[in-house]
Design a protein around this motif. Structure first.
Motif, PDB file in Angstrom:
ATOM      1  N   HIS A  36     103.219 -14.580  -3.896  1.00  0.00           N
ATOM      2  CA  HIS A  36     103.993 -14.079  -2.745  1.00  0.00           C
ATOM      3  C   HIS A  36     104.096 -15.140  -1.656  1.00  0.00           C
ATOM      4  CE1 HIS A  36     104.086 -10.383  -4.795  1.00  0.00           C
ATOM      5  NE2 HIS A  36     102.878  -9.916  -4.419  1.00  0.00           N
ATOM      6  N   LEU A  37     103.011 -15.879  -1.433  1.00  0.00           N
ATOM      7  CA  LEU A  37     103.046 -16.937  -0.424  1.00  0.00           C
ATOM      8  C   LEU A  37     104.050 -18.026  -0.813  1.00  0.00           C
ATOM      9  CD1 LEU A  37     101.993 -18.357   2.087  1.00  0.00           C
ATOM     10  CD2 LEU A  37     100.086 -19.247   0.723  1.00  0.00           C
ATOM     11  N   ALA A  38     104.051 -18.407  -2.099  1.00  0.00           N
ATOM     12  CA  ALA A  38     104.988 -19.425  -2.569  1.00  0.00           C
ATOM     13  C   ALA A  38     106.432 -18.943  -2.418  1.00  0.00           C
ATOM     14  CB  ALA A  38     104.691 -19.771  -4.015  1.00  0.00           C
ATOM     15  N   ASN A  39     106.674 -17.679  -2.712  1.00  0.00           N
ATOM     16  CA  ASN A  39     108.027 -17.131  -2.561  1.00  0.00           C
ATOM     17  C   ASN A  39     108.449 -17.101  -1.088  1.00  0.00           C
ATOM     18  OD1 ASN A  39     108.592 -16.757  -5.272  1.00  0.00           O
ATOM     19  ND2 ASN A  39     107.654 -14.736  -5.335  1.00  0.00           N
ATOM     20  N   LYS A  40     107.481 -16.845  -0.220  1.00  0.00           N
ATOM     21  CA  LYS A  40     107.773 -16.872   1.214  1.00  0.00           C
ATOM     22  C   LYS A  40     108.154 -18.282   1.655  1.00  0.00           C
ATOM     23  CE  LYS A  40     107.791 -15.204   5.441  1.00  0.00           C
ATOM     24  NZ  LYS A  40     108.846 -14.248   5.873  1.00  0.00           N
ATOM     25  N   LEU A  41     107.389 -19.267   1.173  1.00  0.00           N
ATOM     26  CA  LEU A  41     107.701 -20.667   1.500  1.00  0.00           C
ATOM     27  C   LEU A  41     109.046 -21.081   0.896  1.00  0.00           C
ATOM     28  CD1 LEU A  41     104.160 -22.200   0.938  1.00  0.00           C
ATOM     29  CD2 LEU A  41     105.330 -21.927   3.134  1.00  0.00           C
ATOM     30  N   LYS A  42     109.345 -20.581  -0.303  1.00  0.00           N
ATOM     31  CA  LYS A  42     110.633 -20.890  -0.915  1.00  0.00           C
ATOM     32  C   LYS A  42     111.788 -20.332  -0.081  1.00  0.00           C
ATOM     33  CE  LYS A  42     112.256 -18.633  -4.465  1.00  0.00           C
ATOM     34  NZ  LYS A  42     112.520 -18.089  -5.820  1.00  0.00           N
ATOM     35  N   ALA A  43     111.605 -19.099   0.437  1.00  0.00           N
ATOM     36  CA  ALA A  43     112.646 -18.504   1.271  1.00  0.00           C
ATOM     37  C   ALA A  43     112.866 -19.333   2.532  1.00  0.00           C
ATOM     38  CB  ALA A  43     112.272 -17.068   1.629  1.00  0.00           C
ATOM     39  N   GLU A  44     111.817 -20.020   3.008  1.00  0.00           N
ATOM     40  CA  GLU A  44     111.927 -20.888   4.179  1.00  0.00           C
ATOM     41  C   GLU A  44     112.314 -22.314   3.795  1.00  0.00           C
ATOM     42  OE1 GLU A  44     108.087 -20.485   5.917  1.00  0.00           O
ATOM     43  OE2 GLU A  44     108.382 -18.383   6.506  1.00  0.00           O
ATOM     44  N   LYS A  45     112.633 -22.507   2.497  1.00  0.00           N
ATOM     45  CA  LYS A  45     113.077 -23.786   1.944  1.00  0.00           C
ATOM     46  C   LYS A  45     112.011 -24.881   2.032  1.00  0.00           C
ATOM     47  CE  LYS A  45     117.963 -22.815   2.667  1.00  0.00           C
ATOM     48  NZ  LYS A  45     119.258 -23.297   3.179  1.00  0.00           N
ATOM     49  N   GLU A  46     110.758 -24.467   2.031  1.00  0.00           N
ATOM     50  CA  GLU A  46     109.646 -25.431   1.981  1.00  0.00           C
ATOM     51  C   GLU A  46     109.207 -25.549   0.515  1.00  0.00           C
ATOM     52  OE1 GLU A  46     106.521 -24.761   4.771  1.00  0.00           O
ATOM     53  OE2 GLU A  46     107.880 -23.995   6.317  1.00  0.00           O
ATOM     54  N   ILE A  76     113.979  -8.478   1.601  1.00  0.00           N
ATOM     55  CA  ILE A  76     113.055  -9.091   0.637  1.00  0.00           C
ATOM     56  C   ILE A  76     111.985  -9.882   1.368  1.00  0.00           C
ATOM     57  CG2 ILE A  76     112.872 -10.835  -1.189  1.00  0.00           C
ATOM     58  CD1 ILE A  76     115.690  -9.945  -2.113  1.00  0.00           C
ATOM     59  N   ASN A  77     112.385 -10.657   2.404  1.00  0.00           N
ATOM     60  CA  ASN A  77     111.411 -11.431   3.181  1.00  0.00           C
ATOM     61  C   ASN A  77     110.432 -10.519   3.896  1.00  0.00           C
ATOM     62  OD1 ASN A  77     112.415 -13.922   2.437  1.00  0.00           O
ATOM     63  ND2 ASN A  77     113.914 -13.979   4.104  1.00  0.00           N
ATOM     64  N   ALA A  78     110.938  -9.383   4.400  1.00  0.00           N
ATOM     65  CA  ALA A  78     110.042  -8.427   5.065  1.00  0.00           C
ATOM     66  C   ALA A  78     109.028  -7.864   4.068  1.00  0.00           C
ATOM     67  CB  ALA A  78     110.870  -7.299   5.691  1.00  0.00           C
ATOM     68  N   CYS A  79     109.491  -7.594   2.851  1.00  0.00           N
ATOM     69  CA  CYS A  79     108.567  -7.091   1.814  1.00  0.00           C
ATOM     70  C   CYS A  79     107.514  -8.149   1.474  1.00  0.00           C
ATOM     71  CB  CYS A  79     109.351  -6.714   0.560  1.00  0.00           C
ATOM     72  SG  CYS A  79     110.377  -5.241   0.753  1.00  0.00           S
ATOM     73  N   LEU A  80     107.922  -9.432   1.440  1.00  0.00           N
ATOM     74  CA  LEU A  80     106.969 -10.501   1.161  1.00  0.00           C
ATOM     75  C   LEU A  80     105.905 -10.570   2.250  1.00  0.00           C
ATOM     76  CD1 LEU A  80     109.264 -13.377  -0.170  1.00  0.00           C
ATOM     77  CD2 LEU A  80     107.443 -12.219  -1.422  1.00  0.00           C
ATOM     78  N   ASP A  81     106.323 -10.404   3.529  1.00  0.00           N
ATOM     79  CA  ASP A  81     105.344 -10.411   4.616  1.00  0.00           C
ATOM     80  C   ASP A  81     104.341  -9.276   4.444  1.00  0.00           C
ATOM     81  OD1 ASP A  81     106.504 -12.606   5.805  1.00  0.00           O
ATOM     82  OD2 ASP A  81     107.872 -11.403   7.044  1.00  0.00           O
ATOM     83  N   SER A  82     104.847  -8.101   4.077  1.00  0.00           N
ATOM     84  CA  SER A  82     103.952  -6.955   3.886  1.00  0.00           C
ATOM     85  C   SER A  82     103.024  -7.179   2.690  1.00  0.00           C
ATOM     86  CB  SER A  82     104.778  -5.683   3.675  1.00  0.00           C
ATOM     87  OG  SER A  82     105.594  -5.418   4.796  1.00  0.00           O
ATOM     88  N   LEU A  83     103.556  -7.746   1.615  1.00  0.00           N
ATOM     89  CA  LEU A  83     102.720  -7.999   0.434  1.00  0.00           C
ATOM     90  C   LEU A  83     101.630  -9.021   0.738  1.00  0.00           C
ATOM     91  CD1 LEU A  83     105.465  -8.069  -2.338  1.00  0.00           C
ATOM     92  CD2 LEU A  83     103.582  -6.444  -2.157  1.00  0.00           C
ATOM     93  N   LEU A  84     101.935 -10.038   1.535  1.00  0.00           N
ATOM     94  CA  LEU A  84     100.911 -11.007   1.924  1.00  0.00           C
ATOM     95  C   LEU A  84      99.816 -10.346   2.764  1.00  0.00           C
ATOM     96  CD1 LEU A  84     103.115 -14.110   2.774  1.00  0.00           C
ATOM     97  CD2 LEU A  84     101.440 -13.921   0.926  1.00  0.00           C
ATOM     98  N   ARG A  85     100.182  -9.304   3.500  1.00  0.00           N
ATOM     99  CA  ARG A  85      99.189  -8.607   4.327  1.00  0.00           C
ATOM    100  C   ARG A  85      98.278  -7.706   3.497  1.00  0.00           C
ATOM    101  NH1 ARG A  85     102.474  -6.845   7.658  1.00  0.00           N
ATOM    102  NH2 ARG A  85     102.769  -4.665   7.076  1.00  0.00           N
ATOM    103  N   TYR A  86      98.822  -7.075   2.441  1.00  0.00           N
ATOM    104  CA  TYR A  86      98.039  -6.091   1.685  1.00  0.00           C
ATOM    105  C   TYR A  86      97.430  -6.648   0.390  1.00  0.00           C
ATOM    106  CZ  TYR A  86     100.057  -2.611   4.807  1.00  0.00           C
ATOM    107  OH  TYR A  86     100.412  -1.889   5.916  1.00  0.00           O
ATOM    108  N   THR A  87      97.970  -7.751  -0.120  1.00  0.00           N
ATOM    109  CA  THR A  87      97.443  -8.313  -1.378  1.00  0.00           C
ATOM    110  C   THR A  87      96.186  -9.126  -1.092  1.00  0.00           C
ATOM    111  OG1 THR A  87      99.709  -8.480  -2.209  1.00  0.00           O
ATOM    112  CG2 THR A  87      98.016  -9.692  -3.411  1.00  0.00           C
ATOM    113  N   PRO A  88      95.099  -8.958  -1.890  1.00  0.00           N
ATOM    114  CA  PRO A  88      93.870  -9.761  -1.679  1.00  0.00           C
ATOM    115  C   PRO A  88      94.187 -11.256  -1.723  1.00  0.00           C
ATOM    116  CG  PRO A  88      93.448  -7.984  -3.223  1.00  0.00           C
ATOM    117  CD  PRO A  88      94.922  -7.977  -2.970  1.00  0.00           C
ATOM    118  N   GLU A  89      93.601 -12.006  -0.779  1.00  0.00           N
ATOM    119  CA  GLU A  89      93.940 -13.424  -0.650  1.00  0.00           C
ATOM    120  C   GLU A  89      93.513 -14.251  -1.854  1.00  0.00           C
ATOM    121  OE1 GLU A  89      92.640 -15.145   2.961  1.00  0.00           O
ATOM    122  OE2 GLU A  89      93.790 -13.784   4.250  1.00  0.00           O
TER     123      GLU A  89
END
Length: 571
Positions: A198-208, A177-190
């Motif tokens: 996706h960025l918030a979910n990535k930060l949540k996975a890192e407990k930030e 799931i984290n790998a998919c989030l990294d890929s989505l952050l790369r392909y989704t318009p900023e």
């Protein structure tokens, strides 16, 4: 981390500079609004189905394949969170088009397969979904197809992580799931909302969690409950506040997310039944039951197996608590019935006491009845005197009635005189004016020396005939105003076959004869001069009409009193 931090700062600055309205509802306000929106859910569903029907009309088999493919894509997106089986149907139509008319462009087939795989993930068909994803070759995908690919892949692993009980497998799925989030952050318009999610979910996975909340708050301030993305942003904010143990904020954002779901007629949702679980924990069993019951119905309607299974997990404890509450209410009702039974018994005893008292009163009443009999005899004597007074009063009333009738006759005659006088004055004035006009006309002709025209004017009877017709019309109109029911009552004295009809407001010669008789002119010679016809004609009309009437002997006498009651009433 530096990239993440810069993105956080940028999102925070955008939220400060944003001019869009922020949703500042408290939990109680959002909860009230949610209840109102749930009440209107049928309206929103009908509205969305209307939009679907309009889009379905664009799916014309005669259109070019690309147009058909776009229409199927739109229908898939509209049905995805409404009825997943219908969404699958349009994804399969997209696949059929991509394998026939659009087979030269492999990207269309890839997109169709990804849509089908997404349906599989949503309905719990994880093995089929994985097989489709593994067979897709990702060479030269555009960004939007890459985004779709990793979204489907992430949904697959989320579903697998939810159902596995093996810790190592769960860890593997979370890593995917984290790998998919990294890929989505790369392909989704900023600049898009989904990049922020996706960025918030990535930060949540890192407990930030605090950083994730700041990122999502930036997107939240740019949206309103009318935006579809608000449902997703508010839901992910609720998950972050859940991790921070801030349950009031969690409920608030779940309610806002559910409001947007209701407005867009979404049937495959999460927020409402998660809010139901929180309400159950707080003791609001009845509302929790209503929300989870609605969520189960909508999940069944949409075919979202993944959410259906989640709802079923929390359903038994809410049902049990709700049934317990119902039992408590029934016990309260039983207690109420016991109280009512006690009151009923008390009422019966009180009734017996009242009956006893009633019998005592009855005895007293019998004694009073004897006294009343004596009073009755005295009243009878007084009544006899009263009857004699009534007889005297009756005689006085008869005399008064006779006087009233005489007064009515006088009023009637007075009205007739006033009417005739007014009409006579008007006629005299009109005829004096007409004679003057006639004189002036003759004088004008004399001045011009046209003796022949003067002679022709004097020899002609046209003017007299015209004035006579006008006179008759005036007479008819005046008479019918005075005696509006004369014609009807006149016809009532004749058989049906002999009755006379009136044309407009003009009387016939026969009706004029008897109208004059009604006015008191009974001399045939005067009638003949008035109507400019011979006396024999008048005699003929009078005798002929009298003979064919239903009362020949009394005919003219009854004519003279026709319409008198209406005249008296008008007076």
């Amino acid at each position: 981390m530096k990239t993440a931090l810069s993105t956080i700062i940028l999102a925070f600055l955008c939220s400060l500079l944003s001019g869009r309205a922020q949703t500042d509802m408290s939990y109680s306000e959002s909860f009230t609004l949610l209840k109102n929106e749930i009440a209107k859910s049928d309206y929103y569903l009908e509205k969305k189905l209307t939009q679907v029907d309009q889009m379905r009309k664009q799916l014309d088999p005669s259109a070019d394949p690309m147009t058909q493919f776009d229409a199927c894509r739109s229908l898939f997106q509209m049905y995805y969170d409404l009825q997943i089986d219908s969404a699958l149907k349009y994804a399969e139509q997209m696949l059929a088009l991509s394998e026939t008319s659009l087979k030269k462009e492999p990207i269309y087939k890839t997109e169709s397969l990804l849509f089908i795989a997404r349906v599989y993930a949503y309905t719990g068909m994880y093995r089929e979904c994985r097989e489709l994803l593994d067979n897709i070759v990702r060479d030269g995908f555009p960004d939007e197809i890459n985004v779709l690919y990793f979204v489907v892949r992430m949904e697959l692993y989320k579903g697998l992580a939810e159902y596995t009980i093996i810790a190592p497998e769960k860890k593997i799925y979370k890593r995917e799931i984290n790998a998919c989030l990294d890929s989505l952050l790369r392909y989704t318009p900023e600049q898009s909302v989904w990049h922020t999610i996706h960025l918030a979910n990535k930060l949540k996975a890192e407990k930030e969690y605090d950083n994730a909340i700041r990122v999502l708050s930036g997107a939240y301030t740019r949206l309103t409950i009318e935006d579809r993305e608000m449902a997703h942003v508010a839901f992910y904010l609720s998950t972050l506040f859940h991790l921070k143990k801030d349950f009031e904020q969690e409920k608030r954002f779940l309610a806002i997310s559910a409001i947007t779901d209701m407005k867009y007629a979404v049937k495959a949702y999460v927020s409402l039944w998660k809010l139901a679980a929180l309400l159950y924990d707080e003791g609001d069993v009845e509302t929790a039951y209503q929300f989870v019951e609605l969520s189960l119905q909508d999940a069944t309607y949409s075919g979202a197996f993944r959410w259906f299974q989640q709802i079923v997990k929390i359903l038994p404890k809410i049902y049990e608590a709700y049934n317990t509450k119902i039992v408590q209410q029934r016990n309260a009702i039983s207690s109420g019935f016991a109280v009512i039974a006690f009151l009923l018994a008390f009422t019966i005893l009180l009734s017996l006491f009242v009956v006893k008292q009633y019998r005592k009163l009855r005895k007293t009443k019998d004694q009073l009845a004897a006294v009343n009999d004596d009073l009755t005899r005295m009243n009878q004597e007084l009544n006899s005197l009263s009857n004699q007074l009534h007889l005297s009063n009756a005689e006085l009333q008869i005399a008064n009635s006779q006087m009233a009738f005489s007064n009515s006759e006088l009023i009637s005659m007075s009205l007739l005189k006033e009417t005739y006088l007014s009409k006579f004055i008007d006629l005299c004035s009109d005829y004096i004016e007409k004679l003057n006009d006639y004189r002036v006309n003759l004088k004008r002709l004399l001045k011009r020396g046209t003796i022949e025209k003067i002679q022709m004017e004097l020899d002609s009877t046209a003017y007299i005939e015209s004035e006579y017709k006008a006179f008759l019309m005036n007479f008819d109109e005046t008479f019918l105003k005075l005696y509006p029911n004369f014609v009807m009552e006149f016809n009532n004295l004749l058989p049906l076959s002999e009755r006379t009809a009136v044309k407009g407001s003009l009387l016939t010669t026969e009706l004029r004869i008897f109208a004059l008789i009604r006015l008191g002119i009974t001399d045939s010679a005067k009638i003949s001069r008035f109507l400019r016809c011979s006396i024999n004609t008048i005699y003929t009309y009078r005798s002929k009409t009298k003979n064919k009437s239903i009362c020949p002997d009394q005919f003219e006498g009854r004519i003279q009193v026709l319409d008198r009651e209406d005249l008296l009433l008008s007076c």
